[in-house]
Design a protein around this motif. Structure first.
Motif, mmCIF file in Angstrom:
data_model
loop_
_atom_site.group_PDB
_atom_site.id
_atom_site.type_symbol
_atom_site.label_atom_id
_atom_site.label_comp_id
_atom_site.label_asym_id
_atom_site.label_seq_id
_atom_site.Cartn_x
_atom_site.Cartn_y
_atom_site.Cartn_z
ATOM 1 N N ALA A 198 -36.697 8.872 49.169
ATOM 2 C CA ALA A 198 -36.470 9.117 47.742
ATOM 3 C C ALA A 198 -34.982 9.061 47.288
ATOM 4 C CB ALA A 198 -37.034 10.354 47.280
ATOM 5 N N ALA A 199 -34.118 9.564 48.002
ATOM 6 C CA ALA A 199 -32.765 9.579 47.510
ATOM 7 C C ALA A 199 -32.246 7.890 47.632
ATOM 8 C CB ALA A 199 -31.723 10.304 48.568
ATOM 9 N N LEU A 200 -32.543 7.390 48.906
ATOM 10 C CA LEU A 200 -31.851 6.004 49.175
ATOM 11 C C LEU A 200 -32.644 5.208 47.973
ATOM 12 C CD1 LEU A 200 -32.312 5.591 52.953
ATOM 13 C CD2 LEU A 200 -30.315 5.741 51.468
ATOM 14 N N ASP A 201 -33.891 5.085 47.601
ATOM 15 C CA ASP A 201 -34.612 4.691 46.405
ATOM 16 C C ASP A 201 -33.981 4.562 45.220
ATOM 17 O OD1 ASP A 201 -36.482 3.384 47.781
ATOM 18 O OD2 ASP A 201 -38.162 4.360 47.054
ATOM 19 N N ALA A 202 -33.794 6.075 44.783
ATOM 20 C CA ALA A 202 -32.957 6.175 43.513
ATOM 21 C C ALA A 202 -31.750 5.392 43.534
ATOM 22 C CB ALA A 202 -32.613 7.557 43.376
ATOM 23 N N GLY A 203 -31.046 5.284 44.596
ATOM 24 C CA GLY A 203 -29.816 4.267 44.462
ATOM 25 C C GLY A 203 -30.046 2.905 44.282
ATOM 26 N N ALA A 204 -30.993 2.322 45.049
ATOM 27 C CA ALA A 204 -31.476 1.308 44.971
ATOM 28 C C ALA A 204 -32.062 0.577 43.755
ATOM 29 C CB ALA A 204 -32.525 0.613 46.248
ATOM 30 N N THR A 264 -25.304 3.599 44.348
ATOM 31 C CA THR A 264 -26.156 3.285 45.765
ATOM 32 C C THR A 264 -25.510 3.997 46.690
ATOM 33 O OG1 THR A 264 -26.676 1.115 44.732
ATOM 34 C CG2 THR A 264 -27.387 1.601 46.937
ATOM 35 N N VAL A 265 -24.285 3.856 47.026
ATOM 36 C CA VAL A 265 -23.535 4.413 47.971
ATOM 37 C C VAL A 265 -23.631 6.154 47.934
ATOM 38 C CG1 VAL A 265 -21.432 4.869 49.144
ATOM 39 C CG2 VAL A 265 -21.997 2.787 48.299
ATOM 40 N N LEU A 266 -23.451 6.558 46.636
ATOM 41 C CA LEU A 266 -23.615 8.112 46.393
ATOM 42 C C LEU A 266 -24.841 8.579 46.965
ATOM 43 C CD1 LEU A 266 -21.403 8.797 43.329
ATOM 44 C CD2 LEU A 266 -20.798 9.537 45.772
ATOM 45 N N SER A 267 -25.854 7.758 46.876
ATOM 46 C CA SER A 267 -27.232 8.249 46.821
ATOM 47 C C SER A 267 -27.483 8.178 48.316
ATOM 48 C CB SER A 267 -28.299 7.385 45.815
ATOM 49 O OG SER A 267 -28.181 6.147 46.484
ATOM 50 N N GLY A 268 -27.125 7.148 49.072
ATOM 51 C CA GLY A 268 -26.783 7.415 50.580
ATOM 52 C C GLY A 268 -26.416 8.664 50.941
ATOM 53 N N LEU A 269 -25.074 9.168 50.444
ATOM 54 C CA LEU A 269 -24.587 10.175 51.004
ATOM 55 C C LEU A 269 -25.397 11.572 50.596
ATOM 56 C CD1 LEU A 269 -22.280 11.845 51.840
ATOM 57 C CD2 LEU A 269 -21.285 11.585 49.719
ATOM 58 N N ALA A 270 -26.079 11.532 49.287
ATOM 59 C CA ALA A 270 -26.900 12.533 49.046
ATOM 60 C C ALA A 270 -28.235 12.838 49.884
ATOM 61 C CB ALA A 270 -27.628 12.287 47.596
ATOM 62 N N ALA A 271 -28.669 11.326 50.341
ATOM 63 C CA ALA A 271 -29.868 11.259 51.267
ATOM 64 C C ALA A 271 -29.429 11.993 52.544
ATOM 65 C CB ALA A 271 -30.079 10.133 51.648
ATOM 66 N N ASP A 272 -28.198 11.827 53.111
ATOM 67 C CA ASP A 272 -27.487 12.490 54.285
ATOM 68 C C ASP A 272 -27.373 14.004 54.166
ATOM 69 O OD1 ASP A 272 -27.533 10.337 55.602
ATOM 70 O OD2 ASP A 272 -25.426 10.235 56.147
ATOM 71 N N LEU A 273 -26.952 14.437 53.133
ATOM 72 C CA LEU A 273 -26.512 15.999 52.562
ATOM 73 C C LEU A 273 -27.888 16.562 52.700
ATOM 74 C CD1 LEU A 273 -23.701 15.763 50.365
ATOM 75 C CD2 LEU A 273 -23.578 16.188 52.882
ATOM 76 N N ALA A 274 -28.949 15.786 51.747
ATOM 77 C CA ALA A 274 -30.271 16.569 51.854
ATOM 78 C C ALA A 274 -30.933 16.782 53.001
ATOM 79 C CB ALA A 274 -31.092 15.711 51.011
ATOM 80 N N GLN A 275 -30.850 15.615 54.090
ATOM 81 C CA GLN A 275 -31.273 15.952 55.385
ATOM 82 C C GLN A 275 -30.806 17.127 56.205
ATOM 83 O OE1 GLN A 275 -30.749 11.978 57.109
ATOM 84 N NE2 GLN A 275 -33.058 11.933 58.023
ATOM 85 N N ARG A 276 -29.401 17.153 56.176
ATOM 86 C CA ARG A 276 -28.601 18.320 56.738
ATOM 87 C C ARG A 276 -29.163 19.812 56.171
ATOM 88 N NH1 ARG A 276 -23.683 16.948 59.501
ATOM 89 N NH2 ARG A 276 -23.888 14.520 59.797
ATOM 90 N N ALA A 277 -29.402 19.698 54.762
ATOM 91 C CA ALA A 277 -29.605 21.142 54.144
ATOM 92 C C ALA A 277 -31.247 21.247 54.481
ATOM 93 C CB ALA A 277 -29.819 20.700 52.717
#
Lengths: 334, 313
Positions: free
Chosen positions: B242-248, B292-305
């Motif tokens: 979802a996070a990656l999609d939002a960026g794309a 797009t890049v920020l949402s990739g970062l958000a995806a990573d952070l969400a995964q860790r959380a």
């Protein structure tokens, strides 16, 4: 063709020096949607090649049938044109928007041209772009992925950072920018010179799509090559004095063909879809050459006058991409 | 964690700088320039006028010098004027971003809701799995612009229930919803296939884990097993997508916005590129790349959380 190569590879377990399991399992980590496949054990490498196989692979078969039918239609476009006695490119203003009839099985468009014929000629363009893009992307991608896995270090880091950067960028707007470039300013054949208009457009779109398309193949083939390079038969081959080139060609490449074939099949579908988007936006294949995308661009202007003209080109795209995805799915589950 | 974020932000700065250079050079390769368009619009312009205009706007300078001047101005917060809209480029950008974000939020939540529902159905009721798989297969292959056109033909042309495109003409939530309905449905249908596939796969994997067996052995009810033990684990990959999609989708909605004539980011980029509006095209490209890049970062952070096992890595 890449699919054929991948399929043969899957059931040929006796490569020199590869003792156990040359079948890479590209998708062991992503479980199948239907639970039936969860219980499927991988076929042991020493099983007899043919009889031990599961009965049929409906996805692969359906995909190949779909794509084969479309390819046959594209190949027979001239014959169908002769049979119907129309020219797909000549406007006939006295027979605009004709409903389907024996003479025009799918009716005619806003210039009186036969819609079925234009679909078939459009299939040539779409399939040419799809196959050429996927081929270019898988050759470049496999090369980049294998070299990155084999050299490691700085080369690996550079290739993978480049891949990451391309993946991180918004693809569609960049495709629009790239497609809007004037090829003459780059020294490429301009429209209408040498290759003919459609040929120049196909080359241009293929290059643009391959520029992004290699990334997926490179990542997959790098991962597969890394796991193959760590196996014992590679050490054995090196110990026996095989050159690095021979190791890569005879022992690594054949073992990563299966994931590459899957990625290639997906890339064909992706390229067909992307070409239709660019042509729809007026940046891809230019009329009068028919492409499913530019036929839909026409249809959009005629949403009120001839709503049904939007149906067929979109259906053709849908079937082509579905066929490619089915083939990829089928290859993945073998 | 802080180091990860800092590293990724630094990478993003490098990426954006490289992209701005590449995009500037590419735009230099596009046919025509604003003065050509001015000549087309006003046939009385002479060649001498055109040369004077080019010199006035610096268009006679080499491309590298122009890029240098542009980059310097941008670093000082001067984004230049939009040629098409005759307003500061940044002022054109924000409303478009707002329009896209509304479309994105609505269609993405709908896609996730329906997609995850279908995926769960496939994972929990294996007999329905083939149908969901077939739906997902078609959903992944359908060209968005064609889907949009079919919806327009059905709901706007034949039935006449909904407007074919554009933005709300009257204030009020109902008017806005009427104009949003078709584009949101288009994007949601095109995107829900991925959620159905991934959530089905993730739920099936989670249900096979050993802790599910031990939960059942301890006497947990099937509902508890599903909601307390399986669902949270299956949610991780779905949220990542979802996070990656939002960026794309910030720029990926380009086609849908074009079909429905919505003045969002995608259509803005398309119009700017087509209309030789260099300042606007560059700024919009950079903004979407940053998102797009920020949402990739958000995806990573969400995964860790969500997944404590990833935190040490």
């Amino acid at each position: 063709m890449a699919f054929g190569a991948g399929r043969r590879e899957g059931r040929r377990p006796s490569l020199p020096g590869s003792g156990a399991g040359p079948r890479p399992e590209p998708d062991a980590e992503s479980p199948a949607l239907s639970p039936r496949d969860a219980t499927d054990a991988p076929i042991p490498a020493d099983a007899p090649p043919r009889p031990a196989r599961r009965p049929g692979n409906p996805r692969l078969l359906a995909g190949l049938l779909l794509l084969g039918g479309l390819a046959a239609g594209a190949a027979l476009a001239d014959a169908v044109a002769g049979l119907l006695g129309h020219d797909a490119f000549a406007p006939d203003l006295f027979s605009r928007f004709e409903p389907p009839s024996a003479a025009h099985p799918l009716g005619t468009d806003e210039l009186g041209r036969d819609i079925l014929l234009r679909l078939l000629y459009g299939a040539r363009v779409s399939l040419a772009v799809g196959l050429a893009t996927a081929l270019a992307a898988s050759v470049v991608g496999t090369l980049a992925g294998v070299v990155a896995a084999w050299r490691g270090g700085l080369v690996d880091a550079l290739v993978m950072r480049l891949a990451d950067a391309l993946l991180a960028l918004p693809a569609l707007p960049l495709l629009v920018v790239l497609a809007a470039i004037d090829p003459a300013r780059l020294g490429l054949p301009a429209r209408g010179e040498g290759l003919g208009t459609a040929g120049a457009d196909i080359l241009r779109i293929t290059l643009i799509l391959a520029l992004f398309g290699w990334v997926g193949v490179a990542r997959l083939s790098r991962a597969a090559a890394l796991s193959v390079l760590a196996r014992d038969h590679i050490r054995a081959a090196r110990a026996l004095g095989a050159t690095e080139a021979r190791v890569l060609r005879r022992h690594v490449l054949p073992n990563i063909l299966a994931p590459v074939a899957v990625a290639t099949a997906l890339a064909v579908g992706g390229a067909v879809l992307a070409e239709s988007v660019l042509s729809f936006l007026g940046l891809g294949i230019q009329p009068p050459a028919p492409s499913w995308g530019n036929m839909l661009a026409n249809a959009q202007e005629l949403v009120f006058a001839a709503p049904l003209s939007a149906l067929w080109p979109g259906l053709a795209i849908l079937l082509t991409v579905t066929g490619c995805n089915l083939v990829a799915d089928g290859l993945r589950r073998r | 964690m802080a180091r990860l974020i800092a590293a990724r932000l630094a990478q993003m700065a490098v990426l954006l700088a490289l992209l701005s250079f590449a995009a500037y050079m590419l735009i230099g390769l596009m046919p025509g320039d604003p003065v050509d368009l001015a000549i087309m619009a006003d046939p009385r312009l002479t060649a001498a006028d055109a040369a004077r205009l080019r010199a006035l706007h610096g268009l006679d300078q080499p491309l590298l010098a122009r890029y240098g001047a542009w980059a310097l101005a941008v670093l000082h917060g001067e984004f230049g004027f939009s040629r098409l809209y005759a307003r500061p480029a940044a002022a054109v950008l924000w409303p478009a971003l707002g329009s896209t974000l509304v479309l994105l939020a609505a269609s993405l939540s709908l896609a996730i809701l329906v997609g995850v529902g279908l995926g769960a159905l496939a994972a929990l009721r294996p007999r329905l799995a083939p149908f969901v798989e077939a739906l997902a297969l078609l959903g992944q292959a359908v060209p968005t612009f064609w889907l949009g056109m079919l919806l327009i033909i059905l709901f706007a042309v034949d039935l006449g229930w909904l407007p074919a495109g554009g933005e709300a003409d009257a204030p009020g939530l109902l008017a806005a919803l009427r104009f949003l309905a078709l584009p949101v449905a288009t994007l949601a249908i095109a995107n829900l296939a991925a959620y159905a596939r991934h959530s089905a796969a993730a739920l099936e994997t989670a249900l096979r884990e050993p802790w599910i067996r031990s939960a059942r052995a301890r006497g947990a009810s099937e509902e508890q097993v599903l909601w307390r033990h399986a669902a949270p684990n299956a949610a991780v990959p779905v949220l990542t997508i979802a996070a990656l999609d939002a960026g794309a989708l910030v720029s990926g909605a380009l086609v849908t916005e074009t079909v429905f004539a919505r003045p969002g980011m995608g259509k803005l980029i398309y119009d700017a590129v087509m209309g030789n509006d260099y300042n606007l095209a560059l700024l919009a490209l950079l903004l979407t790349a940053a998102v797009t890049v920020l949402s990739g970062l958000a995806a990573d952070l969400a995964q860790r959380a969500l997944d404590p096992r990833l935190r040490d890595a």
